[in-house]
Design an enzyme around this catalytic site. Structure first.
Site, mmCIF file in Angstrom:
data_model
loop_
_atom_site.group_PDB
_atom_site.id
_atom_site.type_symbol
_atom_site.label_atom_id
_atom_site.label_comp_id
_atom_site.label_asym_id
_atom_site.label_seq_id
_atom_site.Cartn_x
_atom_site.Cartn_y
_atom_site.Cartn_z
ATOM 1 N N GLY A 38 0.823 -1.203 0.000
ATOM 2 C CA GLY A 38 0.000 0.000 0.000
ATOM 3 C C GLY A 38 0.858 1.255 0.000
ATOM 4 N N CYS A 39 0.225 2.395 -0.210
ATOM 5 C CA CYS A 39 0.965 3.657 -0.331
ATOM 6 C C CYS A 39 1.594 4.072 1.002
ATOM 7 C CB CYS A 39 0.062 4.750 -0.895
ATOM 8 S SG CYS A 39 -1.522 4.936 -0.032
ATOM 9 N N TYR A 40 0.777 4.164 2.056
ATOM 10 C CA TYR A 40 1.341 4.482 3.371
ATOM 11 C C TYR A 40 2.347 3.409 3.812
ATOM 12 C CZ TYR A 40 -2.152 8.158 4.560
ATOM 13 O OH TYR A 40 -2.921 9.297 4.616
#
Length: 347
Positions: free
Chosen positions: A148-150
């Site tokens: 995921g991005c985070y």
């Protein structure tokens, strides 16, 4: 030439894949699906791709995805796990940008995504798509669950401190204070991301619990070789692209004499898409806008016992579609930077 299919080509990660693959020297998009927009030319919906992508959207039922070499799922959670098996059985590689193959524990997946996992055997096989950690496994994989991005920003920021069981920092009191632009919420109509709601505003969300928390802790624990606990607080900022993660780690007695600037520089020296900034730097989100690079700065205020690590990335590129192309390159034995040598946009 690698034949690429994209399932769900009308969202932000889908159009970002199309943008990046349009300039890829060894890959060609041969299929893009969308039930709602079937028959429409991609460049009609996204004029930025005029002259670059000459293909129309088609329904999944009418699209021969099995003729592709690799299929990207830029779809809501739950779609990839319903279609992955039939593609894998005929030799098509699968790269899922959603969460279907990120969490190894099916119970955790059901808890955070409100659905039962439909193919736990494939979940066990899937490789987590974070190249800086799993490069060798990615090269031999046929199924990838992209980070995921985070989680990408937080794991990269803590990687040199935890890798291989290092005992430099406390692993039960880590804090990640993260901010993201509104594109991270996806291309959909939602009150919270309307201009009048998100502009001139700044807010935290998911403080009681966020679905990226178990992903981050799972990744960090595997990196460290022992359980890691982290407090993760995301925030929505009034910008379109970008993630800025400020990470706090308390130094243990064993880590007081470590040169952390040197530690980070040495760990990422060979990484094509991680840039360790000079000592004292404060990286900005605009320095990575549109590019696949994560920039990291490490600080030790007052030479005390607290480390502050700053990480910036474009949530749609290194946090999603760009990292997915990076993974595809590894899977097919291509140069890792193929199609990704992009200078970020500024201003």
């Amino acid at each position: 030439m690698i034949k690429v299919g994209i399932v769900g080509g009308t969202g932000y990660t889908g159009v970002e894949l199309l943008r990046l693959l349009a300039n890829h020297p060894s890959a060609k998009v041969t299929a893009v699906t969308s039930r709602k927009e079937a028959g429409m030319k991609v460049a009609e919906m996204f004029p930025s791709l005029r002259g670059r992508v000459d293909i129309a959207f088609s329904t999944p039922d009418e699209t021969d995805l099995q003729a592709c070499d690799v299929v990207f799922f830029a779809t809501p959670h739950g779609v990839a796990m319903a279609q992955a098996r039939e593609l894998l059985e005929v030799g098509v590689k699968v790269i899922d940008l959603a969460a279907d193959f990120r969490l190894k524990d099916p119970a955790e997946f059901a808890k955070w995504y409100a659905m039962e996992h439909s193919c736990t055997d494939l979940l066990a096989e899937a490789v987590y798509g974070l190249p800086e950690v799993n490069r060798d496994a990615i090269k031999n994989a046929r199924l990838i669950g992209m980070a995921g991005c985070y989680p990408t920003s937080v794991q990269l920021g803590l990687l040199p401190l935890l890798e291989g069981g290092k005992q430099y920092v406390e692993t039960t009191t880590l804090i990640a204070d993260c901010k993201s632009g509104v594109s991270g919420a996806g291309r959909k109509a939602e009150v919270g991301t309307l201009f009048a709601e998100s502009a001139d505003n700044f807010k935290a969300y998911g403080v009681k619990g966020h679905r990226h928390s178990p992903e981050i802790e799972q990744g960090l624990s595997l990196i460290h070789g022992a359980p890691v606990k982290l407090t993760f607080v995301p925030h929505l900022t009034p910008m379109i692209r970008g993630i800025h993660s400020t990470i706090y780690a308390r130094i243990k007695p064993e880590g007081r004499d470590v040169d952390y600037q040197q530690l980070f520089e040495q760990r990422f020296a060979a990484e094509p898409f991680v840039d360790v900034m000079p000592a004292g730097s404060c990286p900005e989100t605009r320095s990575v806008r549109g590019g696949n690079t994560a920039r990291i700065a490490v600080h030790r205020p007052g030479n005390g016992d607290l480390l502050v690590i700053l990480v910036v990335e474009d949530n749609l590129v290194k946090g999603a579609s760009g990292q997915s192309v990076q993974v595809m390159n590894l899977m097919f034995g291509l140069p890792e930077n193929a199609g990704l040598d992009i200078v970020p946009l500024l201003p």
